[in-house]
Design a protein around this motif. Sequence first.
Motif, PDB file in Angstrom:
ATOM      1  N   HIS A 139       0.799  -1.224   0.000  1.00 23.95           N
ATOM      2  CA  HIS A 139       0.000   0.000   0.000  1.00 23.95           C
ATOM      3  C   HIS A 139       0.831   1.273   0.000  1.00 23.95           C
ATOM      4  O   HIS A 139       0.306   2.343  -0.271  1.00 23.95           O
ATOM      5  CB  HIS A 139      -0.960   0.008   1.188  1.00 23.95           C
ATOM      6  CG  HIS A 139      -2.170  -0.819   0.925  1.00 23.95           C
ATOM      7  ND1 HIS A 139      -3.230  -0.373   0.179  1.00 23.95           N
ATOM      8  CD2 HIS A 139      -2.458  -2.094   1.257  1.00 23.95           C
ATOM      9  CE1 HIS A 139      -4.135  -1.315   0.083  1.00 23.95           C
ATOM     10  NE2 HIS A 139      -3.700  -2.378   0.727  1.00 23.95           N
TER      11      HIS A 139
ATOM     12  N   VAL B 186      -0.647  -0.972 -11.130  1.00 28.94           N
ATOM     13  CA  VAL B 186      -1.036  -0.162  -9.973  1.00 28.94           C
ATOM     14  C   VAL B 186      -0.517   1.254 -10.207  1.00 28.94           C
ATOM     15  O   VAL B 186       0.679   1.449 -10.410  1.00 28.94           O
ATOM     16  CB  VAL B 186      -0.445  -0.732  -8.673  1.00 28.94           C
ATOM     17  CG1 VAL B 186      -0.876   0.117  -7.478  1.00 28.94           C
ATOM     18  CG2 VAL B 186      -0.890  -2.171  -8.484  1.00 28.94           C
TER      19      VAL B 186
ATOM     20  N   ASN C 137      -0.192   5.098  -8.889  1.00 24.50           N
ATOM     21  CA  ASN C 137      -0.313   6.058  -7.793  1.00 24.50           C
ATOM     22  C   ASN C 137      -0.641   7.433  -8.353  1.00 24.50           C
ATOM     23  O   ASN C 137      -0.288   7.745  -9.483  1.00 24.50           O
ATOM     24  CB  ASN C 137       0.997   6.111  -7.001  1.00 24.50           C
ATOM     25  CG  ASN C 137       1.252   4.799  -6.290  1.00 24.50           C
ATOM     26  OD1 ASN C 137       0.327   4.168  -5.783  1.00 24.50           O
ATOM     27  ND2 ASN C 137       2.497   4.364  -6.269  1.00 24.50           N
TER      28      ASN C 137
ATOM     29  N   THR D 110      -4.869   4.129  -7.168  1.00 31.24           N
ATOM     30  CA  THR D 110      -4.893   4.084  -5.696  1.00 31.24           C
ATOM     31  C   THR D 110      -5.242   5.458  -5.113  1.00 31.24           C
ATOM     32  O   THR D 110      -5.197   6.466  -5.813  1.00 31.24           O
ATOM     33  CB  THR D 110      -3.516   3.666  -5.160  1.00 31.24           C
ATOM     34  OG1 THR D 110      -2.565   4.679  -5.532  1.00 31.24           O
ATOM     35  CG2 THR D 110      -3.066   2.335  -5.717  1.00 31.24           C
TER      36      THR D 110
ATOM     37  N   SER E 204      -9.206   2.087  -3.871  1.00 34.88           N
ATOM     38  CA  SER E 204      -8.592   1.894  -5.193  1.00 34.88           C
ATOM     39  C   SER E 204      -9.667   1.583  -6.221  1.00 34.88           C
ATOM     40  O   SER E 204     -10.618   0.858  -5.936  1.00 34.88           O
ATOM     41  CB  SER E 204      -7.577   0.743  -5.162  1.00 34.88           C
ATOM     42  OG  SER E 204      -6.509   1.064  -4.316  1.00 34.88           O
TER      43      SER E 204
END
Lengths: 241, 241
Positions: free
Chosen positions: B20, B37, B39, B118, B222
């Motif tokens: 995370h 993923v 950010n 996220t 997310s």
Amino acid sequence: MLFFTQCFGAVLDLLHFRFHHCQAKRVFSSAGQLICVVNPTQNLKNGSSKCMVPVENSSQRTNQHLCHQPVCDPQLTSCTCPLYSCKWEGHLEVIVSHLTQTHTINVLHGTEIVFLATDMHLPAPVDWIITHSCLGHHFLLVLRKQEKYQGYPQFFATMMLIGTSAQAQNFNYKLELNRNRRRLTWESTPRSVLDCVDSVITDGDCLILNASVAKLFSDNGSLAIGIVITASKLCAVEPEN
Amino acid sequence: MLFFTQCFGAVLDLLHFRFHHCQAKRVFSSAGQLICVVNPTQNLKNGSSKCMVPVENSSQRTNQHLCHQPVCDPQLTSCTCPLYSCKWEGHLEVIVSHLTQTHTINVLHGTEIVFLATDMHLPAPVDWIITHSCLGHHFLLVLRKQEKYQGYPQFFATMMLIGTSAQAQNFNYKLELNRNRRRLTWESTPRSVLDCVDSVITDGDCLILNASVAKLFSDNGSLAIGIVITASKLCAVEPEN
């Protein structure tokens, strides 16, 4: 020859005029798909609408013989009219007759239809609504134009089952907009009409269009929404036809 | 035995914590699908972000040797960085190197990926972005959280081709959100990166989510967006792999 051409043109103009100004909701079939032309049902505040919905006042409301009785049968559960402009309250079992009789809303049959909402430019708040009978139940398609933030109108489209939340879990629905190489699709389980439309909008549990998106998918001020209703795999429902 | 169980729990916690809080973008594969993923890249105004993007100031901007040259080659057409927080301007042919070098944005390969944004709760304005290489071209997926009306944040997701508008017409893309028996799908042709993201948002030519809808589709802050890019039937494009 010129005379006949002019006459033919005038007839075409009349037909076009009739098509755009007929107050009743119309249903026709195109390429095998049922198309329902839906005129807006406006709020009283907007006044002078050709499609004005008769809104019952509070004295009429208290005369509803089915209101506010403490019962357990879901069909006798009290609910409100999903139209923004209508304050009617009554039991689930009579909401279809309220919609068809008071608001002259058509009941359509079949699992696939095209909902053609006209006059999208009208100021919020305004509703477009149809009743839809299939898979042994009645469903409502509600399209609402509303300003959650002043000066920022949005369109909210949701399918509601005339039944309880538990019954609604047995179905899925799909709403689809399609125009100019763009497609926007929303698939979900219907909400129960016992939930009010406001709470569905607040939850974001519906197809939401900004004014700019609605314009992208509109044609001459009308928005076509393809609707498909299916029984979910969780529960086999006997089809109506 | 209890000691070993506790140690194992602590290791799991550490792994979870690392997952995370890792600042880099990560790519992994799940059930045959490439998951990236992503950010957020925040605006300077929001300050103190672990994922802060280095934003060039105006003096840096004037030093860009490729800026503002009157040329006709599309690759030498001037464009701006699609990130809200970056004032960079340069030619189309160097935008990928700008994104990968200045913003350390990964270039992914393949026509189908899952974009996992996220920290959706971060205050607007904020961008999530990836570069995507397939079908012989580079594409950008930009997800922006922005308040077009103060206090009313919305999410805007669009696919942009690093190329001209004419080249963009040769492709289609699909963005799909899927969670808890709900699915929202947007299909369109990409926009050229020469159009700025602001104009795409103003046109409504993108997937738009109210905060409530984003919350419905989010899991632990997310948001997973499935992405598929295809060559349109109008033009046969040689696949990269």
